[in-house]
Write a protein that holds these residues in place. Structure first.
Motif, PDB file in Angstrom:
ATOM      1  N   ALA A 224      58.843 -25.684  33.653  1.00  0.00           N
ATOM      2  CA  ALA A 224      59.199 -26.055  35.032  1.00  0.00           C
ATOM      3  C   ALA A 224      60.048 -27.322  35.012  1.00  0.00           C
ATOM      4  CB  ALA A 224      57.929 -26.280  35.852  1.00  0.00           C
ATOM      5  N   ASP A 225      61.274 -27.218  35.489  1.00  0.00           N
ATOM      6  CA  ASP A 225      62.192 -28.360  35.457  1.00  0.00           C
ATOM      7  C   ASP A 225      61.624 -29.624  36.122  1.00  0.00           C
ATOM      8  OD1 ASP A 225      63.908 -26.721  34.139  1.00  0.00           O
ATOM      9  OD2 ASP A 225      65.417 -26.584  35.718  1.00  0.00           O
ATOM     10  N   PRO A 226      60.916 -29.500  37.261  1.00  0.00           N
ATOM     11  CA  PRO A 226      60.409 -30.727  37.887  1.00  0.00           C
ATOM     12  C   PRO A 226      59.472 -31.541  36.997  1.00  0.00           C
ATOM     13  CG  PRO A 226      60.359 -28.914  39.450  1.00  0.00           C
ATOM     14  CD  PRO A 226      60.673 -28.320  38.114  1.00  0.00           C
ATOM     15  N   THR A 227      58.809 -30.886  36.035  1.00  0.00           N
ATOM     16  CA  THR A 227      57.929 -31.629  35.132  1.00  0.00           C
ATOM     17  C   THR A 227      58.729 -32.425  34.107  1.00  0.00           C
ATOM     18  OG1 THR A 227      57.687 -29.834  33.493  1.00  0.00           O
ATOM     19  CG2 THR A 227      56.147 -29.859  35.365  1.00  0.00           C
ATOM     20  N   VAL A 228      59.964 -32.033  33.877  1.00  0.00           N
ATOM     21  CA  VAL A 228      60.843 -32.797  32.990  1.00  0.00           C
ATOM     22  C   VAL A 228      61.351 -34.045  33.714  1.00  0.00           C
ATOM     23  CG1 VAL A 228      62.954 -32.732  31.620  1.00  0.00           C
ATOM     24  CG2 VAL A 228      61.556 -30.669  31.854  1.00  0.00           C
ATOM     25  N   ILE A 229      61.639 -33.882  34.991  1.00  0.00           N
ATOM     26  CA  ILE A 229      62.231 -34.966  35.782  1.00  0.00           C
ATOM     27  C   ILE A 229      61.212 -36.054  36.118  1.00  0.00           C
ATOM     28  CG2 ILE A 229      63.329 -35.485  38.003  1.00  0.00           C
ATOM     29  CD1 ILE A 229      64.486 -32.618  37.906  1.00  0.00           C
ATOM     30  N   SER A 245      67.979 -33.725  25.441  1.00  0.00           N
ATOM     31  CA  SER A 245      66.969 -34.617  24.862  1.00  0.00           C
ATOM     32  C   SER A 245      65.754 -34.736  25.780  1.00  0.00           C
ATOM     33  CB  SER A 245      67.569 -35.999  24.620  1.00  0.00           C
ATOM     34  OG  SER A 245      68.042 -36.567  25.838  1.00  0.00           O
ATOM     35  N   GLU A 246      65.989 -34.660  27.089  1.00  0.00           N
ATOM     36  CA  GLU A 246      64.894 -34.745  28.057  1.00  0.00           C
ATOM     37  C   GLU A 246      64.076 -33.466  28.058  1.00  0.00           C
ATOM     38  OE1 GLU A 246      67.253 -37.824  31.047  1.00  0.00           O
ATOM     39  OE2 GLU A 246      67.334 -35.658  31.398  1.00  0.00           O
ATOM     40  N   LEU A 247      64.722 -32.330  27.820  1.00  0.00           N
ATOM     41  CA  LEU A 247      63.988 -31.066  27.730  1.00  0.00           C
ATOM     42  C   LEU A 247      63.071 -31.039  26.506  1.00  0.00           C
ATOM     43  CD1 LEU A 247      66.728 -28.431  28.676  1.00  0.00           C
ATOM     44  CD2 LEU A 247      64.643 -28.928  29.954  1.00  0.00           C
ATOM     45  N   ALA A 248      63.442 -31.795  25.481  1.00  0.00           N
ATOM     46  CA  ALA A 248      62.651 -31.802  24.244  1.00  0.00           C
ATOM     47  C   ALA A 248      61.606 -32.910  24.222  1.00  0.00           C
ATOM     48  CB  ALA A 248      63.584 -31.961  23.048  1.00  0.00           C
ATOM     49  N   ALA A 249      61.651 -33.812  25.186  1.00  0.00           N
ATOM     50  CA  ALA A 249      60.744 -34.969  25.162  1.00  0.00           C
ATOM     51  C   ALA A 249      59.296 -34.540  25.378  1.00  0.00           C
ATOM     52  CB  ALA A 249      61.169 -35.972  26.224  1.00  0.00           C
ATOM     53  N   ASP A 250      58.433 -34.922  24.459  1.00  0.00           N
ATOM     54  CA  ASP A 250      57.002 -34.589  24.568  1.00  0.00           C
ATOM     55  C   ASP A 250      56.271 -35.818  25.113  1.00  0.00           C
ATOM     56  OD1 ASP A 250      54.494 -33.568  24.415  1.00  0.00           O
ATOM     57  OD2 ASP A 250      54.513 -33.184  22.253  1.00  0.00           O
ATOM     58  N   ASN A 251      56.115 -35.871  26.441  1.00  0.00           N
ATOM     59  CA  ASN A 251      55.560 -37.063  27.084  1.00  0.00           C
ATOM     60  C   ASN A 251      54.300 -36.784  27.894  1.00  0.00           C
ATOM     61  OD1 ASN A 251      56.616 -35.747  29.404  1.00  0.00           O
ATOM     62  ND2 ASN A 251      58.575 -36.814  29.117  1.00  0.00           N
ATOM     63  N   TYR A 253      54.041 -34.624  30.297  1.00  0.00           N
ATOM     64  CA  TYR A 253      54.407 -33.948  31.544  1.00  0.00           C
ATOM     65  C   TYR A 253      55.360 -32.773  31.313  1.00  0.00           C
ATOM     66  CZ  TYR A 253      52.201 -37.482  34.456  1.00  0.00           C
ATOM     67  OH  TYR A 253      51.286 -38.287  35.071  1.00  0.00           O
ATOM     68  N   ASN A 254      56.224 -32.896  30.337  1.00  0.00           N
ATOM     69  CA  ASN A 254      57.272 -31.910  30.099  1.00  0.00           C
ATOM     70  C   ASN A 254      56.689 -30.570  29.657  1.00  0.00           C
ATOM     71  OD1 ASN A 254      59.520 -30.463  29.393  1.00  0.00           O
ATOM     72  ND2 ASN A 254      60.196 -31.874  27.783  1.00  0.00           N
ATOM     73  N   THR A 255      56.753 -29.581  30.532  1.00  0.00           N
ATOM     74  CA  THR A 255      56.170 -28.276  30.227  1.00  0.00           C
ATOM     75  C   THR A 255      57.111 -27.387  29.421  1.00  0.00           C
ATOM     76  OG1 THR A 255      56.871 -27.467  32.408  1.00  0.00           O
ATOM     77  CG2 THR A 255      54.607 -28.285  32.205  1.00  0.00           C
ATOM     78  N   ALA A 259      52.689 -26.114  25.838  1.00  0.00           N
ATOM     79  CA  ALA A 259      52.057 -25.178  26.773  1.00  0.00           C
ATOM     80  C   ALA A 259      51.006 -25.914  27.596  1.00  0.00           C
ATOM     81  CB  ALA A 259      51.426 -24.025  25.998  1.00  0.00           C
ATOM     82  N   GLY A 260      50.590 -25.268  28.679  1.00  0.00           N
ATOM     83  CA  GLY A 260      49.544 -25.825  29.521  1.00  0.00           C
ATOM     84  C   GLY A 260      50.090 -26.647  30.668  1.00  0.00           C
ATOM     85  N   LEU A 261      49.178 -27.210  31.419  1.00  0.00           N
ATOM     86  CA  LEU A 261      49.544 -28.007  32.581  1.00  0.00           C
ATOM     87  C   LEU A 261      50.013 -29.400  32.163  1.00  0.00           C
ATOM     88  CD1 LEU A 261      46.514 -27.075  34.855  1.00  0.00           C
ATOM     89  CD2 LEU A 261      48.909 -26.522  35.327  1.00  0.00           C
ATOM     90  N   PRO A 262      50.794 -30.044  32.995  1.00  0.00           N
ATOM     91  CA  PRO A 262      51.169 -31.433  32.704  1.00  0.00           C
ATOM     92  C   PRO A 262      49.959 -32.354  32.783  1.00  0.00           C
ATOM     93  CG  PRO A 262      51.889 -30.807  34.902  1.00  0.00           C
ATOM     94  CD  PRO A 262      51.394 -29.554  34.240  1.00  0.00           C
ATOM     95  N   ALA A 263      50.141 -33.580  32.311  1.00  0.00           N
ATOM     96  CA  ALA A 263      49.036 -34.534  32.252  1.00  0.00           C
ATOM     97  C   ALA A 263      48.483 -34.880  33.623  1.00  0.00           C
ATOM     98  CB  ALA A 263      49.489 -35.805  31.537  1.00  0.00           C
ATOM     99  N   GLY A 264      49.284 -34.737  34.641  1.00  0.00           N
ATOM    100  CA  GLY A 264      48.854 -35.041  36.002  1.00  0.00           C
ATOM    101  C   GLY A 264      49.798 -34.404  37.004  1.00  0.00           C
TER     102      GLY A 264
END
Length: 322
Positions: A224-229, A245-251, A253-255, A259-264
């Motif tokens: 989901a793009d909004p989780t990247v933003i 680079s933002e699509l690959a960032a493991d922070n 939230y980035n889905t 896999a799974g839900l974002p942290a919040g």
């Protein structure tokens, strides 16, 4: 006879004067020639409220107002709050307004999907509120319109917003359908925030929720793009295309990264989006893309999805967007 006639005239004159006094001071138009806002503080007596009305120009005399109120206005208590006095409002109407508690209603509105950083900005921008608030926890505010009174604290208004979310979430969680993809109320908010950000079409919410629910159950990434933003802007618009680079960032939230839900939550979802993830449509969809008309087209397989994406790209080329 002449003396009796003179007495009768005096009585008539006295009655006429009394009627004029009642009309002018109680039932007739008051002196206000424009809208006036009057704040009756908690614990105020009718006497203190009358003085405020006189000072504001809503009545001619507090003393006269109180006399009429005692004789003709009943003994119902008045209510505190901010009141709007209309031009020419009579004393009788003013007392009725105070006794009925028909206060001036001011509202602050939180739209569905508004991130908490913007909720705080909206509260801080209301000039008639007092005090300050920190950015509330993401997903803790229920989007809606909330009334407030002049001078009320921002903290009190925010608490009503958060209490409304707590109550609504508890109600919806108790009504959830069996087999939902989320296992806790907090997970419901996390997923609902994504649904809220992904579609502005009310009729699509349960279908979009079904896509993400199906992906969660299958172990697919939500992508989901909004989780990247969100980690970049805290929910504010990005204003540009997402970088590789933002699509690959493991922070957390980035889905796209895991896999799974974002942290919040990534926003404050509305009641309907929460309800959608707790009762999604029963579909086999795992993909969707914009249809060029404000909605989305859904697919069960990657081949179907790729065909839908090609149609979407063709629409964008025709519009000069690519």
């Amino acid at each position: 006879m002449r003396r009796f006639g003179c007495f009768g005239l005096l009585v008539a004159a006295a009655l006429a004067l009394a009627a004029l006094t009642v009309f002018r001071g109680w039932i007739g138009p008051g002196p206000a020639d424009k809208e006036i806002e009057v704040l009756v503080k908690p614990g105020s007596s009718l006497t203190s409220a009358a003085r405020q009305l006189e000072d504001a120009g809503a009545i001619r005399s507090a003393e006269q107002f109180l006399k009429f109120a005692k004789l003709l206005g009943g003994d119902a208590p008045i209510h505190s709050g901010e009141y709007k006095v209309e031009p020419g409002m009579s004393g009788r109407a003013l007392l009725a307004m105070l006794q009925d508690g028909k206060t001036l209603q001011r509202f602050v509105t939180v739209p569905e999907g508004m991130p908490s950083i913007l909720v705080r900005e909206k509260l801080m921008a209301e000039p008639l509120l007092s005090g300050t608030v920190a950015v509330p926890a993401e997903g803790s505010v229920l989007p809606d319109s909330y009334s407030y009174q002049r001078g009320e604290t921002r903290a009190a208004v925010l608490k009503r917003m958060q209490d409304a979310m707590t109550k609504t979430l508890a109600e919806l969680w108790s009504e959830r359908k069996p087999g939902t993809a989320v296992s806790s109320p907090q997970e419901a908010v996390n997923l609902a925030a994504i649904v809220e950000k992904e579609t502005g079409v009310p009729s699509e919410r349960r279908r979009v929720a079904s896509v993400y629910s199906n992906r969660l159950k299958m172990g697919m990434r939500l992508q989901a793009d909004p989780t990247v933003i969100y980690p970049i802007t805290k929910g504010k618009p990005l204003g540009r295309r997402i970088l590789k680079s933002e699509l690959a960032a493991d922070n957390g939230y980035n889905t796209y990264a895991r896999a799974g839900l974002p942290a919040g939550p990534i926003a404050n979802p509305g009641r309907d989006s929460i309800a959608a993830v707790l009762d999604p449509e029963q579909t086999r969809y795992v993909y969707f893309v914009a249809d060029g008309k404000g909605g989305h087209v859904f697919a069960e397989t990657l081949d179907q999805h790729n065909a839908n994406v090609r149609k979407w790209y063709a629409i964008r080329r025709d519009r000069g967007e690519m």
